[in-house]
Scaffold this active site. Structure first.
Site, PDB file in Angstrom:
ATOM      1  N   ASP A   1      37.373 -15.493  95.385  1.00 53.71           N
ATOM      2  CA  ASP A   1      37.576 -15.740  93.951  1.00 53.71           C
ATOM      3  C   ASP A   1      37.387 -14.445  93.171  1.00 53.71           C
ATOM      4  O   ASP A   1      36.254 -14.010  92.933  1.00 53.71           O
ATOM      5  CB  ASP A   1      36.575 -16.816  93.493  1.00 53.71           C
ATOM      6  CG  ASP A   1      36.752 -17.194  92.024  1.00 53.71           C
ATOM      7  OD1 ASP A   1      37.528 -16.530  91.316  1.00 53.71           O
ATOM      8  OD2 ASP A   1      36.097 -18.167  91.593  1.00 53.71           O
TER       9      ASP A   1
ATOM     10  N   LYS B   1      27.133 -17.665  80.074  1.00 53.17           N
ATOM     11  CA  LYS B   1      26.921 -18.266  81.399  1.00 53.17           C
ATOM     12  C   LYS B   1      25.940 -17.434  82.218  1.00 53.17           C
ATOM     13  O   LYS B   1      25.192 -17.960  83.037  1.00 53.17           O
ATOM     14  CB  LYS B   1      28.275 -18.353  82.119  1.00 53.17           C
ATOM     15  CG  LYS B   1      28.251 -19.088  83.437  1.00 53.17           C
ATOM     16  CD  LYS B   1      29.667 -19.294  83.917  1.00 53.17           C
ATOM     17  CE  LYS B   1      29.741 -19.829  85.319  1.00 53.17           C
ATOM     18  NZ  LYS B   1      31.136 -20.019  85.741  1.00 53.17           N
TER      19      LYS B   1
END
Lengths: 144, 500
Positions: free
Chosen positions: B169, B68
């Site tokens: 997060d 990613k």
């Protein structure tokens, strides 16, 4: 007379088809319910029992590494814990079969003379499965 | 046909679907709710997920992780023994294909329509690469959704009237913080930032260092010297960290050289050990709030996402900073996938002319400002923004500029990406010279029209102000992205590829 018979046959055929369809629907419903029950049971194990089981597995790991005093006593406790897990449906993953990625995790790999590639050279941690679900793979050293 | 949401993570991915009143996670074929985003090429055959991770130590050179981070970059993510190159999009496609196949097995029907999540900071090149990965996997990507937006949907923000929300997060390896404004069912990202090298792993490392020191203090060996010792220490410390989320103290027990060492650790000690890491997240939160131009009294709710937010010190810090309790209640590892599933259900229903079970509208916005380079009043070249970041897509904007000398015969036209006026912080995506007709007066108007279409393609056209004559059009084909032909070829190549 044959017309009457034919009509009756049609009715019976129709009834048979509808019953068959109903049976299939019911079977699907039952299968779906069985799947949901299994899923719910799996979720319950995951949420409630798994942390405890992993804790017991960690204790077994430490006993496996124990080389100090009272080794016999320690091994007896380990075997008792393994039995306790087995009684509760938790099976130990075999490690004498060569590396199996479905049940083993390669913690390390090295070439070793006389060992075929894929041979399990060492077991660092035992692995466990329940109803076919490998919730903790055995951590092993694999021959290259 | 099932429509699923995919949280395509750096280390782990997850899929979810809406089948009833609320979204649910779909287990993979190994019975796990999270799938490692790992691909191993075993004798040329790609192996994805749980088993790939288990095999990684045996085939380290054939293992691809963290792909990613390479999305939207040119070049190969992996080259096999025959010299065949795999682009990041292709490796990511393998992960997506496997996730969709596992979801299909769970649902008993083929899954083709998906929504994929992306970090809010992903620029357009990385978004396009993610979408291309889905296409290569043979999937129909109904849309992309920002991860914090998906988390917000999972927390039910779409049911609120409006407000400003902060999403904190903290995952296994990355930290992101996002502030967004929710108006009805629309989510607009106001600011986002993060630390790509900070996560739960770093907290484990500090605890491991502490325990290793204590073992030496007890006369024990340096347990981290051997791979086996380090592996045991990591496993014990990870478990201790988990226990400390619910207990004020625990004991880390490590066996080495025939002896067992016990190191008591209190939650307070662990928090003191890792205070510097938590402080880094605090600094990032402050920066993002400053960028968003908001104070805590303007924040309506705070959402915690990512497994590492289970550490009580995280919610305590957020509470101390904000003066209020953060929202908890959704499994922080699964919130993003669950929200993506709700959005997928909405898009799937719309495509099929049906009504979604849990309708939600998410406006897609540009992630970065687009503009051109022009001289300012002090004759210094600077970035002139035409389409600001967070503009709703599709968008079309124009701006006028003026020639700098009479009879000027050409202009240099640059298409830029970036929010800063300073050109050092801006990327020039395209540069071209446009010819002007003869006889123009000084300060002749040049109109630049920029458009960003629904597929994320940027179009720009330059016109002469006085006559409306087009001086040239530019369509942006990002060099780092694959062309449509290449995507099609890769899709065909992957169609019959066996993935284990």
């Amino acid at each position: 007379m044959s017309e009457e018979l034919s009509e009756k046959l049609d009715v019976l055929t129709d009834l048979f088809k509808r019953r068959l369809s109903d049976d299939l629907d019911k079977r699907k419903l039952l299968e779906e319910q069985a799947r949901r029950i299994q899923q719910a049971e799996g979720a319950l194990f995951r949420d409630l029992q798994l942390p405890l089981v992993l804790g017991v597995a960690a204790v077994i790991d430490r006993i496996d590494r124990h080389e100090g005093e009272e080794r016999e006593f320690a091994l007896a406790i380990r075997d008792e814990l393994l039995e306790l897990l087995a009684v509760n449906g938790i099976r130990e993953v075999p490690t004498d079969t060569g590396f199996d990625r479905a049940t083993h995790e390669a913690a390390a790999a090295r070439a070793e003379e006389g060992s075929e590639p894929g041979t399990v050279l060492e077991v660092w941690n035992r692995g466990y499965a329940r109803h076919g679900w490998v919730f903790r793979p055995a951590r092993v050293v694999v021959a290259l | 046909m099932g429509v699923i949401g995919i949280d395509l993570g750096t280390t782990y991915s997850a899929t979810a679907i809406v089948r009833g009143p609320s979204p649910e996670i779909l287990e993979n074929r190994e019975g796990e709710r999270l799938t490692p985003s790992v691909v191993v090429f075993e004798n040329g055959t790609p192996l994805v997920g749980v088993e790939a991770k288990r095999l990684a130590a045996v085939l380290p050179d054939d293992c691809v992780e963290f792909v990613k981070r390479k999305m939207g970059e040119p070049g190969a993510a992996y080259v096999d023994a025959d010299g065949k190159e795999y682009r990041p999009e292709e490796v990511s496609a393998l992960v997506l294909k496997r996730l969709a196949a596992d979801a299909s097995m769970q649902l008993g029907e083929e899954v083709r329509d998906v929504v994929v999540t992306v970090p809010a900071y992903f620029d357009d090149a990385r978004r396009t690469a993610t979408k291309d990965a889905g296409e290569i996997a043979g999937l129909n990507v109904l849309g992309l959704i920002n991860e914090p937006t998906a988390a917000g949907i999972a927390y039910g923000l779409n049911k609120q009237q409006s407000g400003v929300f902060l999403v904190y997060d903290l995952g296994g390896g990355t930290f992101d913080v996002t502030i967004m404004r929710v108006t009805g069912t629309e989510f607009d990202i106001m600011a986002t930032g993060g630390d790509r090298n900070l996560g739960g792993f770093d907290f484990d490392n500090l605890l491991m260092g502490h325990v290793a020191t204590r073992i030496r203090d007890q006369g024990g060996p340096e347990v981290r010297e051997s791979d086996k010792g380090e592996a045991e220490l990591r496993a014990q410390c990870e478990q201790a960290k988990r226990r400390l989320t619910s207990m004020p103290q625990t004991i880390v027990r490590v066996s080495a050289e025939g002896a067992t060492f016990q190191v008591p650790v209190t939650r307070a000690e662990f928090e003191e050990l890792t205070a510097s890491l938590l402080a880094r997240t605090e600094v990032t939160v402050d920066e993002v709030m400053e960028n968003a131009g908001v104070d805590w009294d303007k924040i309506d709710r705070i959402l915690l996402v990512g497994g590492s937010t289970r550490m009580p010190m995280v919610s305590a810090m957020v509470q101390r900073m904000s003066g209020r309790m953060p929202d908890i209640g959704i499994n922080p590892d699964e919130a993003v996938a669950l929200g993506a599933a709700v959005y997928a259900d909405t898009l799937g229903a719309a495509a099929g002319g049906a009504i979604a079970r849990i309708p939600v509208a998410v406006s897609d916005v540009t992630s970065q400002s687009l503009g051109t380079i022009a001289l300012n009043e002090r004759n210094i070249a600077q970035n002139s923004i035409i389409i600001p970041a967070n503009s709703k897509i599709p968008v079309k904007r124009e701006k006028s500029y003026y020639t700098v000398q009479p009879g000027q015969r050409a202009v240099d036209f640059e298409l830029t990406e970036g929010d800063d006026e300073d050109l050092r912080y801006v990327t020039v995506l395209k540069s071209t010279e446009l010819l002007l007709p003869p006889g123009l007066p000084d300060e002749a108007e040049i109109r630049v029209v920029m458009a960003y279409d629904i597929d994320g393609v940027v179009h720009a056209e330059v016109f002469l102000g006085a006559t409306g004559q087009s001086l040239g059009a530019v369509e942006l084909q990002r060099d780092n992205n694959l062309g449509a032909h290449a995507v099609e070829q890769m899709r065909n190549a992957m169609r019959d590829l066996e993935i284990l």
